[in-house]
Design an enzyme around this catalytic site. Sequence first.
Site, PDB file in Angstrom:
ATOM      1  N   PHE A 184     -19.509  -2.891   8.301  1.00 52.53           N
ATOM      2  CA  PHE A 184     -18.691  -1.849   8.917  1.00 52.53           C
ATOM      3  C   PHE A 184     -19.510  -0.759   9.612  1.00 52.53           C
ATOM      4  CE2 PHE A 184     -15.708  -3.962   6.247  1.00 52.53           C
ATOM      5  CZ  PHE A 184     -14.482  -3.830   6.898  1.00 52.53           C
ATOM      6  N   CYS A 230      -3.559  -1.501   8.675  1.00 47.41           N
ATOM      7  CA  CYS A 230      -4.019  -0.788   7.473  1.00 47.41           C
ATOM      8  C   CYS A 230      -4.762   0.509   7.768  1.00 47.41           C
ATOM      9  CB  CYS A 230      -4.900  -1.717   6.636  1.00 47.41           C
ATOM     10  SG  CYS A 230      -4.017  -3.131   5.939  1.00 47.41           S
ATOM     11  N   THR A 256       0.853  -1.183   0.000  1.00 48.34           N
ATOM     12  CA  THR A 256       0.000   0.000   0.000  1.00 48.34           C
ATOM     13  C   THR A 256       0.889   1.233   0.000  1.00 48.34           C
ATOM     14  OG1 THR A 256      -1.734  -1.177   1.199  1.00 48.34           O
ATOM     15  CG2 THR A 256      -1.806   1.234   1.234  1.00 48.34           C
ATOM     16  N   GLY A 277     -18.029   0.202  18.427  1.00 48.87           N
ATOM     17  CA  GLY A 277     -17.120  -0.507  19.308  1.00 48.87           C
ATOM     18  C   GLY A 277     -16.106   0.425  19.924  1.00 48.87           C
TER      19      GLY A 277
END
Length: 447
Positions: free
Chosen positions: A255, A266, A121, A259
């Site tokens: 998603f 990432c 990435t 929480g």
Amino acid sequence: MKITIFGTGYVGLVTGTCLAEVGNDVLCMDIDQKKIDQLNQGVIPIYEPGLEAMVKENYQSGRLRFTSDAKMAVEHGLFQFIAVGTPPDEDGSADLQYVLSVAKAIAEHVTEYRIVVDKSTVPVGTADKVKSLIETALTARGVDIEFDVVSNPEFLKEGSAIADFMKPDRIIIGTDNPRTTELLKALYTPFNRSHERIIDMDVRSAELTKYAANAMLATKISFMNELANLAEHLGADIERVRNGIGADSRIGYHFIYPGCGYGGSCFPKDVKALERTAKELGYQAELLGAVERVNERQKHVLFNKIHQHFNGQLKGKTFALWGLSFKPKTDDMREAPSRVLLEALIDAGVTVQAYDPEALAEAKRIYGNKAGLVLCKTQTEALNNADALCVVTEWKNFWSPDFAQLKLKLKAAVVFDGRNLYEPKQLKAAGLTYYCIGRPVTSSVSG
């Protein structure tokens, strides 16, 4: 096809193994000789379901090999995959030193046409830097060798990486050469049989696609956590809200689980790196900054609830902590919310008895014999003499505990749930005080 993978970390090892699984001749290179020796002895450095067996099978067949010899690696494969780490620099930007080091090694040893594939990435413009470095090095060597640089970002989820690679929802190929596009398509043919998954585009768009995907997912998480915090102030139940908005097909259920914050290698790194890229261009990416700030704040939510419940009187107490990895089905603790919580508790004088199905060795590596931290072999052992329980990672074996047993075990009869695993009414009935994220507190005492 002959393929070289530079890097035997999470992305490199999974990529190399899956490419070998479909019949390719794969050579994985790493500068860490100890890691290479371990891989050649069948010792896998990371936990990922199904990976160990696949590595051993392909190694024994001869399709997957490991080396620390850069020259051998460059000579081996038409495709030269760069799959090394891009950790965050001090300013939040992606550190490209390992990527550029691989590019330098390729430039030093290349003797014939190669396709250099950026799998790591990386920020937009990295392929240009890799190309420029190789061109400069070849000129210094006095040779004229054709090569192409391609962006082929990975979209692997820890815990399901093999399935993600073998049955991808999309394969992004960023090239500036139509011939190279066709060669990459040929390489990915085994993973593209049932329907067309390949999306080809220019290199810079491919580089941005990876960051955009992770930033979008991180945004959804932080948005739900923001709503969860608001729900607590309003007396609303975020789980009911989640069901209400998730039913909208434009939003969906993925998603949007509130929480105690996201972690891993990432999302935190990539959101920061994309924000830094924007800043370097003179553009203020305000939403990206907010996503990261909300997440950092969210990692402290459980400790704040604990501190408030015990009126700040934490010194000398013992807490059980279930879950150390940043998510289930991995031993990865990078940026894990568990680390923020356990460090805050220990700093407050609490003894933390922690258990995780896979991350105990990683916790030992990170913390050593840290005073105040006890690593337990079972989740039941973590409860011994504990005042309260904190649940931080949603491993399945934490989903349905014996609440009556918890009531007997926990001195203060209180559970702090960072993943909303339990039904509040059930814990209240068991005589437990229950704190979660964005739902009303339920107490057997206060009703």
